[in-house]
Every structure is written in structure tokens, then in C-alpha cells.
Motif scaffolding. Structure first.
Motif, PDB file in Angstrom:
ATOM      1  N   LEU A  84       0.871  -1.170   0.000  1.00  0.00           N
ATOM      2  CA  LEU A  84       0.000   0.000   0.000  1.00  0.00           C
ATOM      3  C   LEU A  84       0.908   1.220   0.000  1.00  0.00           C
ATOM      4  O   LEU A  84       1.724   1.371   0.923  1.00  0.00           O
ATOM      5  N   PRO A  85       0.826   2.058  -1.031  1.00  0.00           N
ATOM      6  CA  PRO A  85       1.731   3.213  -1.084  1.00  0.00           C
ATOM      7  C   PRO A  85       1.636   4.065   0.179  1.00  0.00           C
ATOM      8  O   PRO A  85       0.571   4.188   0.797  1.00  0.00           O
ATOM      9  N   HIS A  86       2.747   4.670   0.546  1.00  0.00           N
ATOM     10  CA  HIS A  86       2.787   5.497   1.758  1.00  0.00           C
ATOM     11  C   HIS A  86       2.454   6.965   1.472  1.00  0.00           C
ATOM     12  O   HIS A  86       2.071   7.694   2.397  1.00  0.00           O
ATOM     13  N   ASP A  87       2.599   7.397   0.231  1.00  0.00           N
ATOM     14  CA  ASP A  87       2.273   8.793  -0.081  1.00  0.00           C
ATOM     15  C   ASP A  87       0.761   8.948  -0.233  1.00  0.00           C
ATOM     16  O   ASP A  87       0.044   7.988  -0.560  1.00  0.00           O
ATOM     17  N   LEU A  88       0.277  10.154   0.003  1.00  0.00           N
ATOM     18  CA  LEU A  88      -1.160  10.422   0.014  1.00  0.00           C
ATOM     19  C   LEU A  88      -1.832   9.993  -1.282  1.00  0.00           C
ATOM     20  O   LEU A  88      -2.824   9.253  -1.271  1.00  0.00           O
ATOM     21  N   ARG A  89      -1.305  10.425  -2.407  1.00  0.00           N
ATOM     22  CA  ARG A  89      -1.983  10.169  -3.677  1.00  0.00           C
ATOM     23  C   ARG A  89      -1.898   8.702  -4.078  1.00  0.00           C
ATOM     24  O   ARG A  89      -2.870   8.129  -4.575  1.00  0.00           O
ATOM     25  N   GLY A  90      -0.744   8.106  -3.864  1.00  0.00           N
ATOM     26  CA  GLY A  90      -0.607   6.692  -4.183  1.00  0.00           C
ATOM     27  C   GLY A  90      -1.523   5.827  -3.339  1.00  0.00           C
ATOM     28  O   GLY A  90      -2.124   4.864  -3.845  1.00  0.00           O
ATOM     29  N   ARG A  91      -1.634   6.163  -2.060  1.00  0.00           N
ATOM     30  CA  ARG A  91      -2.523   5.406  -1.170  1.00  0.00           C
ATOM     31  C   ARG A  91      -3.970   5.489  -1.649  1.00  0.00           C
ATOM     32  O   ARG A  91      -4.680   4.480  -1.697  1.00  0.00           O
ATOM     33  N   GLN A  92      -4.395   6.693  -2.025  1.00  0.00           N
ATOM     34  CA  GLN A  92      -5.780   6.850  -2.474  1.00  0.00           C
ATOM     35  C   GLN A  92      -6.030   6.141  -3.796  1.00  0.00           C
ATOM     36  O   GLN A  92      -7.126   5.614  -4.028  1.00  0.00           O
ATOM     37  N   GLU A  93      -5.034   6.112  -4.674  1.00  0.00           N
ATOM     38  CA  GLU A  93      -5.183   5.359  -5.913  1.00  0.00           C
ATOM     39  C   GLU A  93      -5.451   3.884  -5.601  1.00  0.00           C
ATOM     40  O   GLU A  93      -6.353   3.268  -6.166  1.00  0.00           O
ATOM     41  N   ALA A  94      -4.648   3.322  -4.712  1.00  0.00           N
ATOM     42  CA  ALA A  94      -4.822   1.909  -4.377  1.00  0.00           C
ATOM     43  C   ALA A  94      -6.157   1.647  -3.703  1.00  0.00           C
ATOM     44  O   ALA A  94      -6.856   0.679  -4.030  1.00  0.00           O
ATOM     45  N   LEU A  95      -6.541   2.525  -2.781  1.00  0.00           N
ATOM     46  CA  LEU A  95      -7.772   2.292  -2.034  1.00  0.00           C
ATOM     47  C   LEU A  95      -9.007   2.427  -2.912  1.00  0.00           C
ATOM     48  O   LEU A  95      -9.965   1.654  -2.768  1.00  0.00           O
ATOM     49  N   GLN A  96      -9.006   3.386  -3.836  1.00  0.00           N
ATOM     50  CA  GLN A  96     -10.224   3.523  -4.637  1.00  0.00           C
ATOM     51  C   GLN A  96     -10.412   2.313  -5.561  1.00  0.00           C
ATOM     52  O   GLN A  96     -11.552   1.870  -5.793  1.00  0.00           O
ATOM     53  N   TRP A  97      -9.312   1.720  -6.033  1.00  0.00           N
ATOM     54  CA  TRP A  97      -9.447   0.526  -6.862  1.00  0.00           C
ATOM     55  C   TRP A  97      -9.742  -0.713  -6.029  1.00  0.00           C
ATOM     56  O   TRP A  97     -10.426  -1.639  -6.494  1.00  0.00           O
TER      57      TRP A  97
END
Length: 216
Positions: A87-100
């Protein structure tokens, strides 16, 4: 050591994929849903929605008593946060993973599941229902194929819990009347995940737990 309550379904495979990738030790507890073992009183204490998978973490980070979790998406998120992996640690990467991840939980999984039911298991073949869910599955495959056009994995260049959630629902694409040749980006992504050693180990559990399914 994580206790994994599991059966050989797409949702069950999600968690074995994570545990094998992360190298977390776990004990496997088969819950044979064809024999209604998910309704056993002891299991309902862990998974009150009488579904698989579920886990029990005997050593949660807060130092408290063992923590039981159900719902595959929640389990993946918990394990990612526990281990700091996938799970990415940066804000945007984390949200990308979570929305998918949530896209799979709210869209691909339920629609493909209905596709399986009306195509494979319903006692009466209902053309309207079959067409509805085959068409919606195809639409969702199209969304995923477009997403993968310019990236290696769903959330970017790194494998994540979003991929682990989605991949097991693409494995039975033939049941869903989908041809991966029609979705070349999914086909490339699928082959890459299929070849991962952890994926091979996770799916080897089918032969161990449910040999009849392994031979289908």
C-alpha cells in the motif's frame, strides 16, 4: 501467526495472496462453504456475516487481545497497514490503491459473482439476468483495461492490495464469458501476476484444501 479462515473462492484467494507475498506466517483453517461450515457458531463469532475469508491476529499492534476481522477488503487494508507492505505510503498513491480496492469490492466482485450464479449455478437459465451480468462484467473489464493502459499495476508501477483484490476475480474469466484477448492490457497484467511465485504458492492451496476445484 495469523489464523486464516479460508475457502477456495476469489475472496479467499485475496488473503492467501497477501500472506504469501508478505511472508507472514499463517495457519490455514478451511471453512467448507459447500457444507455450510460458515454457519458454525464458533465461526460466526469471528465472521458474523457468515462469509469467508476471516482472520484472527493474535498479536495486534496495540498489544490488546486477539483481533478478528471479516470482509476481504478490510482484511487486506489491515494487513497492509500491519506490515507496511503493498500500500503506497504517499497520500496520492494510497488513495489510488484504495479507490481501486473499493472498486473491486463494490463493483467487480458483486457483478462477477452474479455472473457466476446466473451462468453456472442458477437452477433456471434466465436470459435477461445472464445478459445483464455478462454485459456489466464486460463493462468493468473495459474500465480495468483502460486503467492498465499506461501502468504496470492498478495503482501504478508497484504491486498493491488493489491488484490482489482484483486478480482472483479475473481468474474465472471464462465462467464470466470474457475473453482476455479482448482486453490486452488486462491480459498482460494477468500474466505478470500469475507468474509471481507467491501467486503460485497461494493457488497451490486449492489442491491441498479443495482438490475437486483444482481439477475443474
Amino acid at each position: 501467526m495469523i489464523d486464516l479462515y479460508y475457502w477456495t473462492t476469489p475472496n479467499g484467494h485475496k488473503i492467501s495472496l497477501f500472506l504469501e507475498e508478505a511472508g507472514l506466517p499463517y495457519r490455514l483453517h478451511p471453512i467448507n462453504i459447500s457444507k455450510n461450515e460458515q454457519f458454525a457458531p464458533d465461526y460466526l463469532k469471528i465472521s458474523p456475516n457468515n462469509k469467508i475469508p476471516a482472520i484472527v491476529d493474535p498479536q495486534p499492534a496495540d498489544g490488546g487481545p486477539p483481533l478478528a476481522l471479516f470482509e476481504s477488503g478490510a482484511i487486506l487494508l489491515y494487513l497492509a497497514e500491519k506490515t507496511g507492505q503493498f500500500l503506497p505510503h504517499d497520500l496520492r498513491g494510497r488513495q489510488e490503491a484504495l479507490q481501486w480496492l473499493f472498486w473491486q469490492m463494490g463493483g467487480l466482485g458483486p457483478m462477477a459473482g452474479q455472473n457466476h450464479h446466473f451462468n453456472r449455478f442458477a437452477p433456471d437459465k434466465l436470459p435477461y439476468a445472464i445478459k445483464r451480468y455478462v454485459d456489466e462484467t464486460a463493462r468493468l473489464y473495459g474500465v480495468l483495461d483502460k486503467r492498465l493502459a499506461d501502468r504496470a499495476f492498478v495503482a501504478g508501477e508497484q504491486y498493491s492490495i488493489a491488484d490482489m483484490a482484483i486478480y482472483p476475480w479475473i481468474v474465472p474469466h471464462q465462467w464470466q464469458e470474457q475473453d482476455l484477448a479482448d482486453f490486452p492490457n488486462i491480459q498482460r497484467w494477468f500474466a505478470a501476476i500469475q507468474a509471481r511465485p507467491a501467486t503460485v504458492r497461494a493457488y497451490a492451496l486449492v489442491e491441498q484444501v479443495n482438490p475437486a476445484a483444482a481439477r475443474k
